[in-house]
Write a protein that holds these residues in place. Structure first.
Motif, PDB file in Angstrom:
ATOM      1  N   SER A  26       0.809  -1.390   0.096  1.00 48.38           N
ATOM      2  CA  SER A  26       0.194   0.060  -0.163  1.00 48.38           C
ATOM      3  C   SER A  26       0.956   1.242   0.135  1.00 48.38           C
ATOM      4  O   SER A  26       0.589   2.214  -0.659  1.00 48.38           O
ATOM      5  CB  SER A  26      -0.901   0.001   1.024  1.00 48.38           C
ATOM      6  N   PRO A  53      -4.049   0.749   5.387  1.00 49.40           N
ATOM      7  CA  PRO A  53      -3.874   0.511   4.278  1.00 49.40           C
ATOM      8  C   PRO A  53      -5.285  -0.225   3.774  1.00 49.40           C
ATOM      9  O   PRO A  53      -5.539  -0.168   2.467  1.00 49.40           O
ATOM     10  CB  PRO A  53      -2.721  -0.633   4.211  1.00 49.40           C
ATOM     11  N   ALA A  79      -7.231   1.057   0.156  1.00 47.10           N
ATOM     12  CA  ALA A  79      -7.753  -0.057  -0.661  1.00 47.10           C
ATOM     13  C   ALA A  79      -9.148   0.304  -1.018  1.00 47.10           C
ATOM     14  O   ALA A  79      -9.667   0.012  -2.284  1.00 47.10           O
ATOM     15  CB  ALA A  79      -7.250  -1.293  -0.505  1.00 47.10           C
TER      16      ALA A  79
END
Length: 384
Positions: A153, A269, A273
């Motif tokens: 990430s 992260p 996403a």
């Protein structure tokens, strides 16, 4: 409109933190999948009201069906590993977040991509064992792979403009070093699973915590980075960053470097996403620089932690080499957690299977599963 998500591995560490993010962002949870944790899954069903649920373990699945019998608006329940793959491939959600542990997540990743659905990928083994198949499926079906691992990430976040991606020359993949950083083989020989499960920075499940202790996790992440960011393995450098504040860095053609920093909290992260390409206020705390006294760097010790060296050998061989390394590791970690082998045996067995064959060339999904079976059998036949 708020996004809808399908969450695979909902009762594990990444899964429960993903639901924290879904709750904070007001996302609809369209479907949930778990291995066997029925009580936790029932709590999640009660709160998020998914339309579908899949349970891998047949006994646990029947237990869930019994608990849901007679309930109004109960979700449809799918059974077994094939049920999870079916759920992943339904194409009913905006994003499938795959937090299944191990090679068991590969089929679901492929099914989601082949349905044209974007995949938020926490199951690194999908790319390690079947990187060629996964990246091809994403290209062929116009789906995106959105990395959830904190390191990937971080790299992804540093490459958000097209010019940066074109100028990328090197990835600096950070590692915490795990609970045994700085120790040599003699000190590691007697380490138990209780010792290995004491990660200094992250709260993770048992398997990934053991992988962090052996540095196998970093080897798997190196292989994953090769597939995600299309760089040769020699352009991915592992750097120990003990505080887990810098999550990874990228170097460009002019030798400038960008880094992504944050507290060691997987919800950061996970959220990126799911909200990508946008950012949103989240549930993770901010990094307080007034309390941060130092950020240190060190070299990963491949001579002691042989799993990392084995993964580098595996990706250099190509083909099914990474799959063999992963299968051997999954079997060895299982045996270690059952107190049947020692800590150093994990690295010995993973390296031995990688050294046992050339592994190059193309492969099919059936080849992946056969290689995984072979690697596990190799481990069983080479116990001492």
């Amino acid at each position: 409109m708020a996004k809808s998500i399908t969450l695979l591995g909902s009762t594990g560490s990444i899964g429960t933190q993903s639901l924290d993010v879904a709750r904070s962002q007001g996302y609809e949870v369209r479907a949930l999948a778990a291995h066997s944790s029925v009580e936790k899954l029932l709590e999640q069903i009660e709160e998020f009201h998914p339309r579908y649920v899949a349970v891998a373990d047949p006994g646990a699945c029947q237990k869930l069906k019994d608990a849901l019998a007679g309930r109004a608006n109960a979700p449809k329940v799918l059974e077994g590993a094939e049920g999870i793959v079916t759920l992943a491939g339904m194409g009913e959600a905006d994003v499938v977040l795959n937090a299944v542990v191990g090679i068991a997540g590969l089929g679901a990743t492929l099914a989601a991509l082949e349905s044209g659905c974007d995949v938020a990928l926490a199951n690194k083994e999908s790319l390690v064992t079947g990187g060629y198949l996964v990246t091809k499926a994403a290209r062929d079906h116009g789906a995106k792979l959105l990395p959830v691992d904190s390191e990937h990430s971080a790299i992804f976040q540093c490459l958000q403009d097209a010019h940066s991606a074109k100028a990328l020359t090197k990835i600096l993949l950070t590692a915490s070093g795990g609970p045994f950083f700085g120790m040599k083989k003699e000190e590691l020989a007697g380490k138990t699973k209780a010792d290995a499960l004491k990660h200094p920075n992250w709260n993770m499940g048992a398997k990934i915590t053991i992988d962090s202790a052996t540095l196998m996790n970093k080897g798997l992440e190196l292989i994953e980075a090769v597939w995600l960011f299309d760089l040769p393995p020699e352009k991915v450098q592992v750097v120990v960053q003990r505080q887990s504040i810098i999550h990874s860095m990228v170097q460009f053609s002019d030798n400038s470097i960008l880094a992504q920093l944050g507290v060691p909290d997987m919800r950061i992260p996970i959220q990126y996403a799911l909200t990508w390409p946008e950012r949103a206020p989240g549930c993770a705390p901010e990094l307080d620089f007034t309390t941060l006294k130092s950020i240190t760097f060190d070299v990963a010790d491949e001579e002691t932690f042989r799993c990392l060296a084995a993964c580098k050998k595996a990706i250099a061989k190509g083909g099914l080499g990474p799959c063999a390394a992963n299968g051997a590791n999954e079997e060895a970690v299982r045996l270690f957690l059952e107190d049947k082998i020692g800590f150093l045996d994990i690295g010995r067995l993973v390296e031995a299977v990688v050294d046992s064959d050339s592994f190059g060339g193309g492969y099919t999904l059936a080849d992946v599963y056969e290689c995984d079976r072979m690697a596990r059998s190799f481990v069983q036949s080479h116990l001492t």
